[in-house]
Scaffold this motif. Structure first.
Motif, PDB file in Angstrom:
ATOM      1  N   CYS A   2      -2.530   1.583   4.837  1.00  0.00           N
ATOM      2  CA  CYS A   2      -3.021   0.246   4.976  1.00  0.00           C
ATOM      3  C   CYS A   2      -4.254   0.441   6.434  1.00  0.00           C
ATOM      4  CB  CYS A   2      -1.647  -0.285   6.123  1.00  0.00           C
ATOM      5  SG  CYS A   2      -0.499  -0.514   4.855  1.00  0.00           S
ATOM      6  N   CYS A  61      -5.902  -2.291   1.542  1.00  0.00           N
ATOM      7  CA  CYS A  61      -4.844  -2.993   2.193  1.00  0.00           C
ATOM      8  C   CYS A  61      -5.268  -4.698   2.580  1.00  0.00           C
ATOM      9  CB  CYS A  61      -4.273  -2.564   3.282  1.00  0.00           C
ATOM     10  SG  CYS A  61      -3.134  -3.138   4.397  1.00  0.00           S
ATOM     11  N   CYS A 116       0.880  -1.132   0.217  1.00  0.00           N
ATOM     12  CA  CYS A 116       0.025   0.027  -0.021  1.00  0.00           C
ATOM     13  C   CYS A 116       0.950   1.354  -0.009  1.00  0.00           C
ATOM     14  CB  CYS A 116      -0.830   0.012   1.325  1.00  0.00           C
ATOM     15  SG  CYS A 116      -1.782  -1.458   1.228  1.00  0.00           S
TER      16      CYS A 116
END
Length: 753
Positions: A560, A565, A555
């Motif tokens: 994230c 993600c 990512c």
DNA sequence: GAGTTTGAAACT
DNA sequence: CAGTTTCAAACTC
């Protein structure tokens, strides 16, 4: 053709089985002798048997199932089988959820019951009987409903009579048991006999589910029955494996294949488990080929199977069921969902997994293999789900993950309650294992019903969660397709275009699968793997269970913190393997290796507050590792970020994650814990239950990482976990470990043709 | 529901 | 292995 083949298979099975059976019987006798067994017996006649089986089953199961997930070849084989089954049982064209399905589910339940009945009758005779039972149960797919029905029926003399009268096989059962020669034969016979029974039941009408839900007693009763099937320790373990094998066998093409596979499976499986699995497969096949009714049953099973990516998940889910059953009605309650689920199970990952991974699952799927949460509640939930779990495992995942399983199935439903969600698949499996090992039964019993109720509710909603793809260009033959990636066929709910991921195109699907696997053996393995130590798993304990994404995320913009993600989606923290930038993963930052976890904690706090500069912040934070230490506490304190496993629309696919809760790892706070929800989600991850598949490191504290919390761990790459067996720890945890080990074993079994 | 964003998967 | 393209989910409006 079929008949001849079957006969041959039976013969083979007999030969093969004999030795195994003897082995199984021995273990059983041992169990009987054991104080635990005595204790169980004291509790109730029926339960004891179950409990024993469970424990045994778990160990065996764990071994068999997990491996499959990890090993690409096995996995592929399993997956293939899965696809095949789907073809046979569920036609894409047909709506899975239709009333017909419900009927099927009922039927399957009946079948199970019939099987159980004979079993019960035979219980006295031998452990071998239990084996046959277990096989049946497994094959059924195990909707909780089914189990319920079965148990209920079993109680009634009528069912017994039916079995005997209707099925010559039933009468034969005792003999079989004695002979131990043909589990497969038994199963087949039982199934066939079941069919008639099923018809009867169907005609009579079956609102067993409702009845069951209403009558907790019945449920309880059922639960024992469930346990019965599992009785055979070896058998139980076998079940999971059996599924995979069954799947392979299931291929429409050949019932014939099954026998060979069975043989192989037996050989491979050091344990009776393999034999059991093979038997279950045979049963399934036999049922399918033999009669329409059989087919229906099989379809039901498949349904569960469909979505379930991870076999092991299924195993776990089963275990959960058993446990749940033993524990009480509450579990059963959840089962009703199953009724709904059966078609939707897949919705789960795969609930999968539970026991996934798939789970599951759970999924497997593997990815399935997403799955369950750590908390005790979660466990309970898992159990319940497992009830569904069985179904899930067998079938539900997909709709996942389950969880489960199915995968998805099973599973999937992360939504609400985190617990159930995706984690179910994976987690459930682990949980089951753990419980089984620890004689979880007692624990489960102790668990409060309220939780279960809650779970039930959740399950119902969650169960529906299925994987549904929306592929337009990939033809659902690439990993872009969630269904394909989960190892399940696309179903009606999918909005895909030019979909080739259907039973009709089985050959294409399998070929494509092989290609992808050749490229990446782990392509179909659960994306999230547990790495947690046995320690963490304790629900009560704060120790975090660790789970990690198989390959790690990449990512750059999401921090994230969004489902883009995969780590976050899977409810796990980022690991060293991740190449993400500005990681703010609330479940755990990747810094692990480089940075201190604490740093992450700090980041989390910041991240929660400010998203905008999160990346930069995170980066910065990473840079400053040490300072963070103190942060840990803060994390817990602060509200967690919304769970990744959002309850949003779809449940997270997979929590199939084999591993358990990711969040805890690193000792960071779980988002779940932090927030109001937090607990549940974490649970879903499977804190406790999740086996630490990957945990080679598991117990070991991370050398590199500072341990903010006792739990801090490092992520272990999937492969590492593959091989190893975790040393069983005393108590539940140990069970978990066993499960993990089991996984590796699967691979061995797979080879069919 | 349409459009945008995102990152994995696939490809080169 | 790295870079680019393709793809579909996740997300936003």
């Amino acid at each position: 053709m079929m008949g001849d083949e079957k006969d041959q298979e039976k013969e083979r099975g007999v030969v093969m089985d004999t030795p195994e059976r003897t082995q199984i019987a021995n273990p059983l006798s041992k169990f009987e002798d054991s104080p635990v067994f005595n204790y169980i017996n004291s509790l109730s006649p029926i339960k004891p048997v179950k409990s024993v089986h469970f424990t045994q089953t778990f160990s065996s199961l764990s071994f068999a199932s997990l491996p499959s997930v990890f090993t690409s070849p096995h996995v592929s084989s399993l997956k293939d089988s899965r696809f095949l089954r789907r073809h046979q049982f569920s036609d894409p064209s047909k709506p899975e959820l239709t009333s017909e399905e419900a009927k099927k589910a009922e039927i399957s339940g009946e079948i199970v019951n019939t099987a159980q009945n004979p079993l019960k009758q035979q219980k006295d005779f031998d452990t071998g009987n239990s084996v046959s039972e277990t096989c049946i149960l497994q094959s059924d797919g195990c909707s909780n409903l089914e189990s319920r029905k079965l148990s209920y029926e079993a109680v009634s003399p009528d069912t017994m009579n039916r079995l005997k009268l209707d099925d010559p096989s039933a009468s034969a059962v005792p003999f079989i048991n004695n002979g131990s020669s043909n589990c497969s034969l038994r199963m087949e016979t039982g199934i066939e006999g079941i069919d008639p029974l099923h018809h009867n039941k169907e005609v009579s009408g079956c609102d067993w589910d409702s009845l069951i839900s209403d009558a907790s007693e019945l449920l309880n009763f059922d639960s024992p029955s469930d346990t019965v099937p599992y009785k055979g320790p070896g058998q139980n373990t076998l079940d999971p494996t059996t599924f995979p094998t069954s799947l392979t066998n299931a291929k429409p093409e050949a019932s014939d294949d099954n026998p060979s596979e069975k043989h192989e499976g037996l050989k491979n499986a050091a344990d009776n488990h393999a034999t059991l699995a093979s038997t279950s497969l045979n049963n399934f096949e036999a049922g399918e080929t033999a009669d329409d009714t059989d087919n229906e049953v099989g379809s039901n099973l498949y349904r569960g199977m469909r979505r379930r990516c991870l076999v092991f998940e299924m195993m776990g889910s089963r275990r959960k069921h058993l446990e749940e059953v033993s524990s009480g009605s509450s579990l059963n309650v959840s089962e009703p969902n199953e009724n709904v689920l059966p078609s939707d199970n897949r919705l789960l990952p795969m609930r999968t997994s539970n026991d996934s991974s798939r789970c599951i699952l759970p999924g497997i799927g593997l990815h399935l293999n997403a799955l369950a949460s750590t908390l005790v509640d979660h466990k309970v939930v898992k159990h319940e789900s497992s009830g569904s779990g069985r179904q899930l495992t067998i079938g539900p995942p997909s709709a996942y993950r389950s969880l489960a399983s199915g995968q998805e199935s099973i599973t999937d439903v992360p939504s609400l309650e985190n617990d159930i969600g995706p984690a179910q698949n994976g987690v459930s499996v682990s949980e089951d294992a753990s419980k089984a090992l620890g004689f979880v039964v007692n624990e489960e019993l102790s668990q409060t019903s309220p939780r279960k109720k809650r779970r039930r509710v959740e399950h119902a909603g969650e169960t529906e969660a299925c994987k549904r793809c929306n592929c337009k260009k990939s033809k659902c033959l690439k990993l872009y397709c969630e269904c394909f990636a989960a190892g399940v066929y696309c179903v009606e709910p999918c909005s895909c275009q030019e979909c080739f991921n259907k039973p009709i195109h089985e050959d294409t699907v399998l070929a494509t699968r092989k290609q992808i696997e050749s490229r990446n053996p782990l392509a179909f393995a659960p994306k999230v793997i547990k790495t947690s130590d046995s320690m963490q798993e304790d629900e009560s304990s704060n120790t975090p269970a660790s789970a990690r994404h198989k390959r790690g995320c990449n990512c750059k913009k999401s921090g994230c913190l969004k489902k883009y993600c995969e780590c976050y989606q899977g409810g796990v923290g980022c690991s060293i393997n991740c190449r993400c930038e500005g990681c703010k993963n609330t479940f755990g930052r990747k810094d692990g290796s480089e940075m201190d976890l604490e740093v992450n904690v700090v980041d989390d706090c910041e991240g929660s507050v400010t998203d905008g500069s999160l990346q930069k912040m995170a980066m910065h934070n990473e840079a400053e590792p040490v300072s963070a230490t103190p942060a840990t506490p803060s994390r817990f304190g602060r509200q967690s970020i919304p769970l990744p496993i959002s309850s949003k629309g779809k449940p997270p696919r997979s929590f199939l994650t084999i591993g358990s809760s990711s969040s805890q790892r690193f000792g960071k706070l779980n988002p779940f814990k932090g927030g109001g929800k937090p607990d549940k989600q974490l649970q879903t991850v499977g804190e406790d239950e999740i086996p630490d598949i990957l945990d080679e490191n598991g117990g070991s504290p991370i050398s590199g990482v500072k341990s903010c919390s006792p739990n801090s761990k490092r992520v272990s790459p999937p492969h590492s976990s593959m091989g190893m067996g975790l040393s069983p720890a005393p108590g539940q945890r140990s069970s978990r470990k066993l499960i993990l080990q089991s996984i590796p074993s699967f691979p061995c079994l797979t080879p069919k043709h």
